[in-house]
Design a protein around this motif. Sequence first.
Motif, PDB file in Angstrom:
ATOM      1  N   ARG A 227       0.782  -1.132  -0.072  1.00 14.27           N
ATOM      2  CA  ARG A 227       0.053  -0.103  -0.227  1.00 14.27           C
ATOM      3  C   ARG A 227       1.117   1.313   0.207  1.00 14.27           C
ATOM      4  O   ARG A 227       0.721   2.051  -0.758  1.00 14.27           O
ATOM      5  CB  ARG A 227      -0.925  -0.151   1.304  1.00 14.27           C
ATOM      6  N   ASP A 228       1.970   1.242   1.040  1.00 12.41           N
ATOM      7  CA  ASP A 228       2.564   2.702   1.198  1.00 12.41           C
ATOM      8  C   ASP A 228       4.005   2.417   0.689  1.00 12.41           C
ATOM      9  O   ASP A 228       4.803   3.352   0.273  1.00 12.41           O
ATOM     10  CB  ASP A 228       2.749   3.058   2.552  1.00 12.41           C
ATOM     11  N   PHE A 229       4.453   1.020   0.376  1.00 10.87           N
ATOM     12  CA  PHE A 229       5.852   0.922  -0.181  1.00 10.87           C
ATOM     13  C   PHE A 229       5.626  -0.514  -0.878  1.00 10.87           C
ATOM     14  O   PHE A 229       4.798  -1.416  -0.703  1.00 10.87           O
ATOM     15  CB  PHE A 229       7.003   0.873   0.731  1.00 10.87           C
ATOM     16  N   HIS A 230       6.288  -0.775  -2.138  1.00 14.15           N
ATOM     17  CA  HIS A 230       6.292  -1.923  -2.924  1.00 14.15           C
ATOM     18  C   HIS A 230       7.626  -2.390  -3.621  1.00 14.15           C
ATOM     19  O   HIS A 230       8.435  -1.548  -3.572  1.00 14.15           O
ATOM     20  CB  HIS A 230       5.368  -1.478  -4.175  1.00 14.15           C
ATOM     21  N   SER A 239      13.268  -3.748  -7.701  1.00 17.87           N
ATOM     22  CA  SER A 239      12.966  -2.289  -7.506  1.00 17.87           C
ATOM     23  C   SER A 239      12.136  -2.117  -6.348  1.00 17.87           C
ATOM     24  O   SER A 239      11.379  -2.843  -5.647  1.00 17.87           O
ATOM     25  CB  SER A 239      12.438  -1.613  -8.986  1.00 17.87           C
ATOM     26  N   TYR A 240      12.486  -0.711  -5.498  1.00 18.21           N
ATOM     27  CA  TYR A 240      11.594  -0.235  -4.361  1.00 18.21           C
ATOM     28  C   TYR A 240      10.852   0.953  -4.798  1.00 18.21           C
ATOM     29  O   TYR A 240      11.601   1.734  -5.238  1.00 18.21           O
ATOM     30  CB  TYR A 240      12.438  -0.261  -3.511  1.00 18.21           C
ATOM     31  N   ARG A 241       9.586   1.160  -4.449  1.00 22.49           N
ATOM     32  CA  ARG A 241       8.885   2.014  -4.709  1.00 22.49           C
ATOM     33  C   ARG A 241       8.096   2.502  -3.431  1.00 22.49           C
ATOM     34  O   ARG A 241       7.156   1.968  -2.667  1.00 22.49           O
ATOM     35  CB  ARG A 241       8.118   1.976  -5.935  1.00 22.49           C
ATOM     36  N   SER A 242       8.057   3.895  -3.022  1.00 23.74           N
ATOM     37  CA  SER A 242       7.089   4.317  -2.018  1.00 23.74           C
ATOM     38  C   SER A 242       6.634   5.801  -2.631  1.00 23.74           C
ATOM     39  O   SER A 242       6.893   6.139  -3.714  1.00 23.74           O
ATOM     40  CB  SER A 242       7.835   4.681  -0.640  1.00 23.74           C
ATOM     41  N   GLN A 243       5.905   6.470  -1.699  1.00 25.73           N
ATOM     42  CA  GLN A 243       5.377   7.750  -2.189  1.00 25.73           C
ATOM     43  C   GLN A 243       6.376   8.778  -2.435  1.00 25.73           C
ATOM     44  O   GLN A 243       6.163   9.617  -3.569  1.00 25.73           O
ATOM     45  CB  GLN A 243       4.393   8.216  -1.065  1.00 25.73           C
ATOM     46  N   HIS A 244       7.560   8.551  -1.895  1.00 29.45           N
ATOM     47  CA  HIS A 244       8.713   9.880  -1.879  1.00 29.45           C
ATOM     48  C   HIS A 244       9.828   9.241  -2.700  1.00 29.45           C
ATOM     49  O   HIS A 244      10.771   9.857  -2.989  1.00 29.45           O
ATOM     50  CB  HIS A 244       9.160  10.408  -0.623  1.00 29.45           C
ATOM     51  N   THR A 245       9.941   7.634  -2.893  1.00 30.48           N
ATOM     52  CA  THR A 245      11.126   7.161  -3.325  1.00 30.48           C
ATOM     53  C   THR A 245      11.096   6.267  -4.290  1.00 30.48           C
ATOM     54  O   THR A 245      10.052   5.357  -4.211  1.00 30.48           O
ATOM     55  CB  THR A 245      11.780   6.536  -2.043  1.00 30.48           C
ATOM     56  N   GLN A 246      12.063   5.905  -5.463  1.00 33.75           N
ATOM     57  CA  GLN A 246      12.083   5.013  -6.624  1.00 33.75           C
ATOM     58  C   GLN A 246      13.349   4.750  -6.580  1.00 33.75           C
ATOM     59  O   GLN A 246      14.198   5.418  -6.748  1.00 33.75           O
ATOM     60  CB  GLN A 246      11.502   5.664  -7.799  1.00 33.75           C
TER      61      GLN A 246
END
Length: 430
Positions: A227-230, A239-246
């Motif tokens: 939900r908030d990070f993937h 890869s890592y993804r969140s609202q503020h980071t890729q």
Amino acid sequence: MTGIQTSAPAAAAPLQDWLIYLETIHSKNIDMGLERVSEVGAKAGVLEPAQLVITVSGTNGKGSTVCYLETILRAAGYTTGVYTSPHITEYRERVRINAQELTDAEHVEAFTAIEVARKQTSLTYFEFGTLAALWLINKARPDVAILEVGLGGRLDAVNCVDADVAVVTSIGIDHIAFLGNDREQIGREKAGIGRAGKPLICGEKKPTGSIEESAERIGAKLWQVGRDFHANEQGTSWSYRSQHTQLNDLPLPKLPLINASTAIAAIEQLPLPVTLSAIREGIARATLPGRMQSYFYRECEVLLDVAHNPQAAAYANQYVRKFYPEHKIFAVVGMLSDKDHAGVAKALISQVTNWYLGSLSEPRGETAEQLGVSAKLPKESYEVFESVELAFTEALRAAQQWQTNNGKALVFGFGSFYTVARINAHLKGA
């Protein structure tokens, strides 16, 4: 449990004398609650062991998440103090300052300090050891303290420390006598390490509703995987993804990927800059004794893992299928009596046809004979031995014979920290 001993070892006594003493000073091995440990911790001045504190709870994945946090923060140039439990080979494994274990004398110094602070307050082995670890970390004053919670959460001794970031990894059925007999109850206990106004990172793919409920009740800021990070695996990278980071092109880790993403999510919440190169380096360096630990021993491949519940066994099944697809598996298993033997066996039965069961003589250790029955294994599929070492020796012989006449073989030891410790010692000739 022996009778309560009243006289502590001398300050210069060997570490082993202190460890024996710790086993005698409380009437129970496990006694959940924070009142006693918090009182002594306050007297010892150890409840704020570092500028920033991360606590990590969960059923599986705690150790690897702690390891990722440590290696990434170290790669970024920060000082760290780490407390984990239990140990595999020797007690000193439980505390690391800047990735280094401490001497026997330093542990004895910490035990002496806690003994002075506790006076007449009774502490369990784990509570005493936890406070001693906090004393050692506090003495070093690292940038970040990373504390692995024991079997619980809300009432676990580690929770006497207020975390700046709390992490819950996964929730499985374990320690039901203390935490509850379903995932909702256990999730509620594990999430109890959260703090009002502070991040609570959840790395459980299918979280229980009780985790979100606990976060709301506490006032913690819940960050949920999916939900908030993937995390997305893409061939030879992820890869890592969140609202503020890729973050792209991350190296595939040796330990579970989901826990790497959970560690990154926790680090995102710290007021510390961490570069992409440090994250990549930390992920690549993260390894743990007893977690998918591989050897090449006497011309045979050996894999060891501390998996002791169905969830961990399911991950082990996936791991073996992925990395040893052409191997015949010879399983060496020793377990404690209060574990889900049938659930563990069921998770691995598709990969394992030959089981070598060893009795554990440690407290709560199960006999090989009873393990075979309670695991519900077909009688023709397993052999029983008086010890894990004897089971390993026979499994190795059978695996070597298979390799000579047929094809690839893997000796896979699992079921308990004790099982891994015994095989490790056997391999090293101890």
